[in-house]
Scaffold this motif. Structure first.
Motif, mmCIF file in Angstrom:
data_model
loop_
_atom_site.group_PDB
_atom_site.id
_atom_site.type_symbol
_atom_site.label_atom_id
_atom_site.label_comp_id
_atom_site.label_asym_id
_atom_site.label_seq_id
_atom_site.Cartn_x
_atom_site.Cartn_y
_atom_site.Cartn_z
ATOM 1 N N GLU A 243 41.525 68.193 119.379
ATOM 2 C CA GLU A 243 42.114 69.448 119.795
ATOM 3 C C GLU A 243 42.158 69.872 121.204
ATOM 4 O O GLU A 243 42.559 70.899 121.432
ATOM 5 N N MET A 244 41.407 69.138 122.077
ATOM 6 C CA MET A 244 41.031 69.544 123.264
ATOM 7 C C MET A 244 41.197 68.406 124.318
ATOM 8 O O MET A 244 41.042 67.345 124.037
ATOM 9 N N TRP B 90 24.310 67.514 117.384
ATOM 10 C CA TRP B 90 25.317 67.696 118.290
ATOM 11 C C TRP B 90 26.410 68.566 117.764
ATOM 12 O O TRP B 90 27.187 68.377 116.753
ATOM 13 N N VAL B 91 26.448 69.828 118.149
ATOM 14 C CA VAL B 91 27.546 71.059 117.464
ATOM 15 C C VAL B 91 28.820 70.721 118.372
ATOM 16 O O VAL B 91 28.829 70.948 119.699
ATOM 17 N N LYS B 92 29.879 70.384 117.619
ATOM 18 C CA LYS B 92 30.893 70.300 118.338
ATOM 19 C C LYS B 92 31.998 70.933 117.856
ATOM 20 O O LYS B 92 32.745 70.569 116.593
ATOM 21 N N PRO B 93 32.508 72.129 118.359
ATOM 22 C CA PRO B 93 33.626 72.770 117.790
ATOM 23 C C PRO B 93 34.762 72.112 117.813
ATOM 24 O O PRO B 93 35.781 72.580 116.911
ATOM 25 N N ARG B 94 35.134 71.372 118.831
ATOM 26 C CA ARG B 94 36.447 70.586 118.993
ATOM 27 C C ARG B 94 36.161 69.136 119.371
ATOM 28 O O ARG B 94 35.104 68.865 120.038
ATOM 29 N N GLU B 95 36.865 68.258 118.922
ATOM 30 C CA GLU B 95 37.061 66.747 119.492
ATOM 31 C C GLU B 95 37.717 66.938 120.552
ATOM 32 O O GLU B 95 38.845 67.674 120.738
ATOM 33 N N SER B 96 37.597 66.110 121.625
ATOM 34 C CA SER B 96 38.412 66.000 122.760
ATOM 35 C C SER B 96 38.928 64.680 122.931
ATOM 36 O O SER B 96 38.168 63.534 122.728
ATOM 37 N N TRP B 97 40.190 64.523 123.645
ATOM 38 C CA TRP B 97 40.467 63.311 124.303
ATOM 39 C C TRP B 97 40.168 62.931 125.555
ATOM 40 O O TRP B 97 39.851 64.091 126.463
ATOM 41 N N LEU B 98 39.867 61.711 125.934
ATOM 42 C CA LEU B 98 39.018 61.592 127.258
ATOM 43 C C LEU B 98 40.126 60.346 127.859
ATOM 44 O O LEU B 98 40.350 59.529 127.148
ATOM 45 N N ILE B 99 39.842 60.541 129.218
ATOM 46 C CA ILE B 99 40.459 59.512 130.045
ATOM 47 C C ILE B 99 39.592 58.401 130.130
ATOM 48 O O ILE B 99 38.347 58.457 130.386
ATOM 49 N N ASN B 100 40.187 56.981 129.931
ATOM 50 C CA ASN B 100 39.287 55.818 129.991
ATOM 51 C C ASN B 100 38.933 55.703 131.704
ATOM 52 O O ASN B 100 39.915 55.598 132.224
ATOM 53 N N ARG B 101 37.834 55.532 131.868
ATOM 54 C CA ARG B 101 37.657 55.573 133.588
ATOM 55 C C ARG B 101 38.368 54.357 133.924
ATOM 56 O O ARG B 101 38.506 54.274 135.375
ATOM 57 N N ILE B 102 38.516 53.330 133.460
ATOM 58 C CA ILE B 102 38.999 52.004 133.625
ATOM 59 C C ILE B 102 40.343 52.095 134.381
ATOM 60 O O ILE B 102 40.728 51.458 135.203
ATOM 61 N N ILE B 103 41.295 53.279 133.971
ATOM 62 C CA ILE B 103 42.366 53.633 134.767
ATOM 63 C C ILE B 103 42.552 54.525 136.003
ATOM 64 O O ILE B 103 43.497 54.942 136.476
ATOM 65 N N THR B 104 41.341 54.850 136.367
ATOM 66 C CA THR B 104 41.011 55.869 137.496
ATOM 67 C C THR B 104 40.505 55.154 138.832
ATOM 68 O O THR B 104 40.110 55.722 139.794
ATOM 69 N N ARG C 83 30.255 70.283 112.633
ATOM 70 C CA ARG C 83 31.481 70.699 112.903
ATOM 71 C C ARG C 83 32.018 71.971 112.275
ATOM 72 O O ARG C 83 32.665 71.718 111.153
ATOM 73 N N LYS C 84 31.396 72.958 112.430
ATOM 74 C CA LYS C 84 31.606 74.236 111.755
ATOM 75 C C LYS C 84 31.914 75.428 112.646
ATOM 76 O O LYS C 84 31.508 76.588 112.606
ATOM 77 N N GLY C 85 32.548 74.868 113.626
ATOM 78 C CA GLY C 85 33.076 75.905 114.714
ATOM 79 C C GLY C 85 32.025 76.209 115.845
ATOM 80 O O GLY C 85 30.934 75.536 115.678
ATOM 81 N N ARG C 86 32.414 77.409 116.552
ATOM 82 C CA ARG C 86 31.372 77.704 117.624
ATOM 83 C C ARG C 86 30.159 78.322 116.964
ATOM 84 O O ARG C 86 30.246 78.995 116.158
ATOM 85 N N VAL C 87 29.036 78.235 117.471
ATOM 86 C CA VAL C 87 27.696 78.866 117.267
ATOM 87 C C VAL C 87 27.871 80.254 117.477
ATOM 88 O O VAL C 87 28.147 80.755 118.721
ATOM 89 N N GLU C 88 27.545 81.349 116.734
ATOM 90 C CA GLU C 88 27.350 82.592 116.907
ATOM 91 C C GLU C 88 25.935 83.337 116.873
ATOM 92 O O GLU C 88 25.821 84.130 117.641
ATOM 93 N N SER C 89 25.042 82.533 116.284
ATOM 94 C CA SER C 89 23.642 82.893 116.726
ATOM 95 C C SER C 89 22.722 82.118 116.168
ATOM 96 O O SER C 89 23.018 80.821 115.550
#
Length: 472
Positions: A278-279, A214-228, A301-307
């Motif tokens: 960061e996202m 899994w190539v992940k340029p950034r980690e993300s915060w996510l809303i827990n579905r339990i509060i929706t 975790r080495k940034g976005r893929v370029e090629s």
């Protein structure tokens, strides 16, 4: 050809149909022409990957007058115990039914698929080339502000060498019949909700976690579905989650601090607790999905893929070897790109934007209600102040502030407040109505929300100012 109508609506996606549904309900005289480049209503859902599903419960999506789903709680899978999430196929079928069985039979809605807007209230059929000019008596309604990008239609921003196998997520269910055969290794490119969906699909389909990179340029915060969740059985948890957000916003010394407090409160999640996100794109996920995704240990975790070359990825911060026959799944499309906001009512047009993030169909319904129940553009714009979509972490303060201010305006206006109290698209409204009749004592927790929101405003204003200064 020439047509005449009250409202010319550009687009036939979720926001457009929600707007039109409320518009014709509130104004029995309104006539509408809808144009869209797709061959069927539903907007970007026509292009989405086959296993896509709603983030939010089906019960709070779509148009006001036509329910989506069956208010069913899932009994199996990563969403077990929560209200159903309509699949992409279900959403498309729903919007086709809304158009065919609800809007068109009124005789006040005309729909032109396979058509592109040329400007100057003129559109052209993509296939025949025939152009039609529309005389608009009231407003042009532009629903294209969101310009949602999906994997099957976006343009790649990385190079792919010959011999490398790259597919969009929608092709994953077809791997069993692909000429190239089944891949022994899969590389997911991207860190957003599409990538998460792809990861969960692969794991649920039977791929071993160590067969996935899994190539992940950034980690993300996510809303827990339990509060929706809608429904009285989730009421305290859902309202408690919203209260937690406002209480965290009132006290945090930074926007990141809001997220960290909400993580402690169980309202926010992140897949890798050792990486600072960061996202934040309002992606909503269950703890069951997070648990599955955490089993994927090979995270790059080495940034976005370029090629990409056979056996090798070149990324912004280095190179990584991968099996030569690996299948790359392109999940790099950004669903919504942040854009500058402007007033929704602009003389002869309405430009639909975000008002209550992230409830896009509620935004559209409220806009239609305000259009039909208030007189001047100045009055309408004062009641509906567009909110920019958040991308980086600091942007969350502005989104919270803008959404909170709009909710305060709506709650303070008797007409809008009454409309929302009956709205199925406003997540709490149906449950509040039920509790008033059956268990009014349980509404006490909701009474805390206005004060909590007001207490959060000064600190959010400070955080917004700091974020603006940081961006320069």
């Amino acid at each position: 050809m020439t047509l005449e109508t009250d409202y010319l609506v550009i687009g036939a996606g979720a926001t457009a149909l929600s707007f039109v549904d409320t518009l014709i309900a509130e104004d029995p005289e309104a006539d509408v022409v809808i144009i869209d480049k797709h061959s069927a209503p539903g907007g970007h859902w026509n292009d989405a990957y086959s296993f896509v599903a709603l983030h939010q419960p089906s019960a709070t999506y779509g148009v006001e007058s036509v329910p989506l789903g069956h208010d069913r709680v899932d009994q199996a899978g990563p969403n077990k115990g929560f209200y159903e999430l309509a699949s992409g196929a279900e959403v498309l079928a729903y919007f086709q039914s809304v158009m065919r069985d609800h809007l068109l039979p009124t005789g006040r809605v005309r729909y032109f698929p396979n058509c592109e807007y040329l400007g100057e209230t003129t559109f052209r059929n993509i296939f025949s080339g025939e152009e039609t000019t529309v005389k608009v008596r009231r407003k042009l309604v532009d629903t294209t502000y969101f310009a949602t990008s999906v994997p099957s239609t976006h343009k790649r921003k990385f190079a792919v060498a010959d011999g490398v196998r790259v597919e969009v997520p929608g092709k994953l269910p077809e791997l069993w019949r692909a000429e190239e055969g089944l891949p022994s290794h899969v590389v997911i490119l991207g860190a957003g909700k599409t990538a998460m969906d792809a990861g969960v699909w692969l794991l649920e389909a039977g791929f071993a976690p160590d067969a996935i990179t899994w190539v992940k340029p950034r980690e993300s915060w996510l809303i827990n579905r339990i509060i929706t969740q809608p429904g009285e059985e989730f009421f305290e948890g859902t309202v408690g989650g919203q209260l937690a957000i406002m209480k965290a916003a009132a006290k945090a010394e930074s926007v990141a601090g809001i997220f960290h407090q909400l993580e402690k409160d169980g309202a926010m999640l992140r897949i890798d607790t050792g990486v600072e996100p960061e996202m934040f794109h309002y992606a909503t996920i269950s703890e069951g999905e997070v648990e599955r995704l955490r089993t994927i240990g090979n995270v790059v975790r080495k940034g976005r893929v370029e090629s990409i070359e056979p056996g090798r990825m070149i990324l912004a911060e280095g190179e990584v070897e991968v099996p030569e026959n690996a299948l790359f799944v392109d999940c790099t499309a950004s669903a919504v790109t942040p854009k500058p906001v402007s007033p929704q009512w602009q003389d002869d047009r309405i430009v639909l934007q975000l008002l209550h993030v992230p409830l896009v169909t509620l935004n559209a319904a409220v806009t239609a209600f305000v259009e039909t129940n208030f007189d001047t553009d100045e009055e309408k714009n004062a009641l509906c102040k567009p909110v920019t979509f958040v991308d980086d972490i600091d942007g969350y303060a502005g989104t919270l502030l803008g959404t909170g201010q709009n909710r305060f305006l709506w709650a303070s206006n008797p007409k809008i407040s009454q409309f929302l109290s009956q709205s199925r698209l406003d997540p709490a409204a149906p449950t509040v109505r039920w509790l008033k009749e059956n268990a009014p004592e349980r509404l006490a927790i909701a009474s805390e929300m206005p004060a909590a929101t007001m207490a959060a405003v000064p600190n959010l204003q400070k955080l917004v100012a700091e974020a603006t200064a940081k961006r320069g």
